[in-house]
Design a protein around this motif. Structure first.
Motif, PDB file in Angstrom:
ATOM      1  N   LEU A   7       0.721  -1.144   0.026  1.00 27.46           N
ATOM      2  CA  LEU A   7       0.123  -0.240   0.246  1.00 27.46           C
ATOM      3  C   LEU A   7       0.964   1.068  -0.014  1.00 27.46           C
ATOM      4  O   LEU A   7       0.268   2.390  -0.189  1.00 27.46           O
ATOM      5  N   CYS A   8       2.271   1.149   0.214  1.00 27.60           N
ATOM      6  CA  CYS A   8       3.168   2.199   0.338  1.00 27.60           C
ATOM      7  C   CYS A   8       3.671   2.746  -1.208  1.00 27.60           C
ATOM      8  O   CYS A   8       4.349   3.528  -1.119  1.00 27.60           O
ATOM      9  N   HIS A   9       3.194   1.631  -2.146  1.00 27.65           N
ATOM     10  CA  HIS A   9       3.820   1.635  -3.564  1.00 27.65           C
ATOM     11  C   HIS A   9       3.467   2.945  -4.314  1.00 27.65           C
ATOM     12  O   HIS A   9       4.188   3.583  -5.058  1.00 27.65           O
ATOM     13  N   VAL A  10       2.086   3.367  -4.035  1.00 31.15           N
ATOM     14  CA  VAL A  10       1.571   4.442  -5.194  1.00 31.15           C
ATOM     15  C   VAL A  10       1.538   5.623  -4.219  1.00 31.15           C
ATOM     16  O   VAL A  10       0.664   5.886  -3.345  1.00 31.15           O
ATOM     17  N   ALA A  59      10.240  -3.162   5.402  1.00 31.11           N
ATOM     18  CA  ALA A  59       9.986  -1.987   5.033  1.00 31.11           C
ATOM     19  C   ALA A  59       9.940  -1.669   3.586  1.00 31.11           C
ATOM     20  O   ALA A  59      10.126  -0.538   2.861  1.00 31.11           O
ATOM     21  N   ALA A  60       9.572  -2.764   2.684  1.00 29.03           N
ATOM     22  CA  ALA A  60       9.559  -2.759   1.375  1.00 29.03           C
ATOM     23  C   ALA A  60       8.190  -2.269   0.958  1.00 29.03           C
ATOM     24  O   ALA A  60       7.048  -2.315   1.606  1.00 29.03           O
ATOM     25  N   THR A  61       8.339  -1.984  -0.234  1.00 25.60           N
ATOM     26  CA  THR A  61       7.085  -1.293  -1.251  1.00 25.60           C
ATOM     27  C   THR A  61       6.511  -2.657  -2.044  1.00 25.60           C
ATOM     28  O   THR A  61       5.420  -2.173  -2.643  1.00 25.60           O
ATOM     29  N   GLY A  62       7.048  -3.514  -1.995  1.00 27.71           N
ATOM     30  CA  GLY A  62       6.463  -4.757  -2.899  1.00 27.71           C
ATOM     31  C   GLY A  62       7.189  -5.974  -2.597  1.00 27.71           C
ATOM     32  O   GLY A  62       8.238  -6.049  -1.984  1.00 27.71           O
ATOM     33  N   SER A  63       6.901  -6.943  -3.336  1.00 26.27           N
ATOM     34  CA  SER A  63       7.633  -8.415  -3.078  1.00 26.27           C
ATOM     35  C   SER A  63       7.363  -9.330  -4.324  1.00 26.27           C
ATOM     36  O   SER A  63       6.052  -9.195  -4.958  1.00 26.27           O
ATOM     37  N   ASN A 101       6.348  11.319   2.111  1.00 26.72           N
ATOM     38  CA  ASN A 101       7.635  11.257   2.359  1.00 26.72           C
ATOM     39  C   ASN A 101       8.040  10.179   3.563  1.00 26.72           C
ATOM     40  O   ASN A 101       9.190  10.339   4.124  1.00 26.72           O
ATOM     41  N   THR A 102       7.050   9.592   3.942  1.00 26.37           N
ATOM     42  CA  THR A 102       7.455   8.433   4.844  1.00 26.37           C
ATOM     43  C   THR A 102       8.393   7.559   4.247  1.00 26.37           C
ATOM     44  O   THR A 102       8.568   6.296   4.698  1.00 26.37           O
ATOM     45  N   VAL A 103       8.101   7.351   2.867  1.00 20.10           N
ATOM     46  CA  VAL A 103       8.930   6.317   1.999  1.00 20.10           C
ATOM     47  C   VAL A 103      10.394   7.076   1.704  1.00 20.10           C
ATOM     48  O   VAL A 103      10.555   8.262   1.075  1.00 20.10           O
ATOM     49  N   LEU A 145       5.041  -3.920   3.148  1.00 20.31           N
ATOM     50  CA  LEU A 145       4.717  -5.127   2.945  1.00 20.31           C
ATOM     51  C   LEU A 145       4.411  -5.965   4.079  1.00 20.31           C
ATOM     52  O   LEU A 145       3.692  -6.935   4.242  1.00 20.31           O
ATOM     53  N   ASP A 146       4.900  -5.477   5.243  1.00 24.24           N
ATOM     54  CA  ASP A 146       4.857  -6.155   6.848  1.00 24.24           C
ATOM     55  C   ASP A 146       3.533  -5.878   7.113  1.00 24.24           C
ATOM     56  O   ASP A 146       2.885  -6.978   7.786  1.00 24.24           O
ATOM     57  N   LEU A 147       2.426  -5.474   6.521  1.00 23.55           N
ATOM     58  CA  LEU A 147       0.999  -5.507   6.610  1.00 23.55           C
ATOM     59  C   LEU A 147       0.556  -6.842   6.153  1.00 23.55           C
ATOM     60  O   LEU A 147      -0.545  -7.143   6.553  1.00 23.55           O
TER      61      LEU A 147
END
Length: 313
Positions: free
Chosen positions: A115-118, A301-305, A131-133, A143-145
């Motif tokens: 969900l932090c990807h977009v 802390a990733a934006t995807g996998s 800016n949290t990314v 991704l931890d979600l």
């Protein structure tokens, strides 16, 4: 022009109005699962598991691509780092070892979008500041979600089968009417908590005709179709393409489906799957629903996998 034609384009003003309307659904209250996953309740997971009939498992992922191609300018890197010279034939214990690296959000490998990807207008889903990314990792909606995986009822809608073609041509767009027609023709209905998979035939076209520049032309959903997903309270959206079509239906927004699904609704996306083996099994069994298990890597802390979803039929 693609054989089916292209639905009308959306102006930026119309898109933003649509975005605001979907966003008004708002983030869940404290203690709920984030975003659209709140629709995937434990009771729905149990019901999905009860639908398993054959115990047959099918991967929904494509093999990782390590060769450069028109759609893969940054191919994944995989090499064997051990055994070293002479070790394989030497007496005693030795190990084979690998090293692997990937551009997670590329245009060819199967992956999950966190969900932090977009980012849109300086914000992530739920108004979280973009800016949290940072280069050191994402600080929220990571991704931890989904560290415990996503398990629920999967539903496959095969749009090329609906239209009587092997695949949709690049640039074609799947409308809400297409999705409803596919449900009717294929005797299934996407509902609350479902993992919806929309096949456009991208993988079959790539295997048959070769790779092409998918950044310029690819089949996908028309952004207005996302409203149907919101109404049905779908939990996850996946496709054998990027989910977004190119060219975009919104000239000013290159990836409108990503913005609406991830940023407005908080819906995890699965891009560039391979749905052809699943489509064959669903056709053989005469049903388009199944238990689905999605297990991304533990990258907090990733934006995807990279991901290998498994359908259990």
């Amino acid at each position: 022009m693609p054989p089916h034609g292209v639905p009308p384009a959306l102006s930026e003003a119309d898109f933003r109005s649509f975005y605001d309307r979907l966003r008004e659904q708002g983030p869940p209250g404290p203690g709920d699962r984030p975003g659209a996953l709140r629709h995937l309740t434990p009771e729905r997971v149990v019901a999905a598991a009860a639908g398993v009939r054959e115990g047959r498992t099918v991967s929904l992922a494509a093999p990782v691509q390590t060769e450069s191609a028109p759609d893969n300018a940054q191919p994944a890197s995989h090499r064997i780092t051990a055994p070293g010279p002479g070790e394989a034939d030497a007496p005693g214990l030795h190990f084979a070892r690998d090293r692997f690296a990937m551009n997670v959000h590329g245009d060819v490998d199967s992956h999950l979008d966190a969900l932090c990807h977009v980012m849109f207008d300086g914000e992530l889903y739920g108004g979280v500041p973009a800016n949290t990314v940072t280069p050191d990792g994402a600080g929220a909606l990571t991704l931890d979600l989904v560290k415990d995986g996503i398990v629920g009822r999967g539903v496959l809608l095969d749009v090329p089968r609906l239209r009587g073609v092997p695949w949709l041509e690049p640039g074609d767009q799947v409308t809400a009417a297409d999705l409803v027609a596919a449900e009717t023709a294929q005797h299934v209905r996407a509902g609350p908590g479902d993992l919806l998979f929309v096949r456009v035939g991208h993988r079959l076209r790539r295997r048959s005709l070769g790779a092409w520049d998918t950044a310029r032309a690819r089949a996908g959903l028309h952004p207005a179709a996302v409203e149907l997903l919101a109404e049905r309270r779908v939990a996850v959206l996946g496709s054998d393409g990027n989910n977004d079509a190119a060219p975009s239906a919104v000239a000013e927004v290159p990836f409108p489906v990503h913005v609406l699904a991830v940023n407005a609704l908080g819906m995890h996306l699965l891009d560039y799957l391979d749905l052809d083996p699943l489509a064959s099994e669903c056709e053989r069994l005469g049903r388009r629903h199944f238990l689905c298990v999605v297990a991304p890597l533990r990258l907090p802390a990733a934006t995807g996998s990279p991901v290998n979803p498994i359908a259990v039929l």
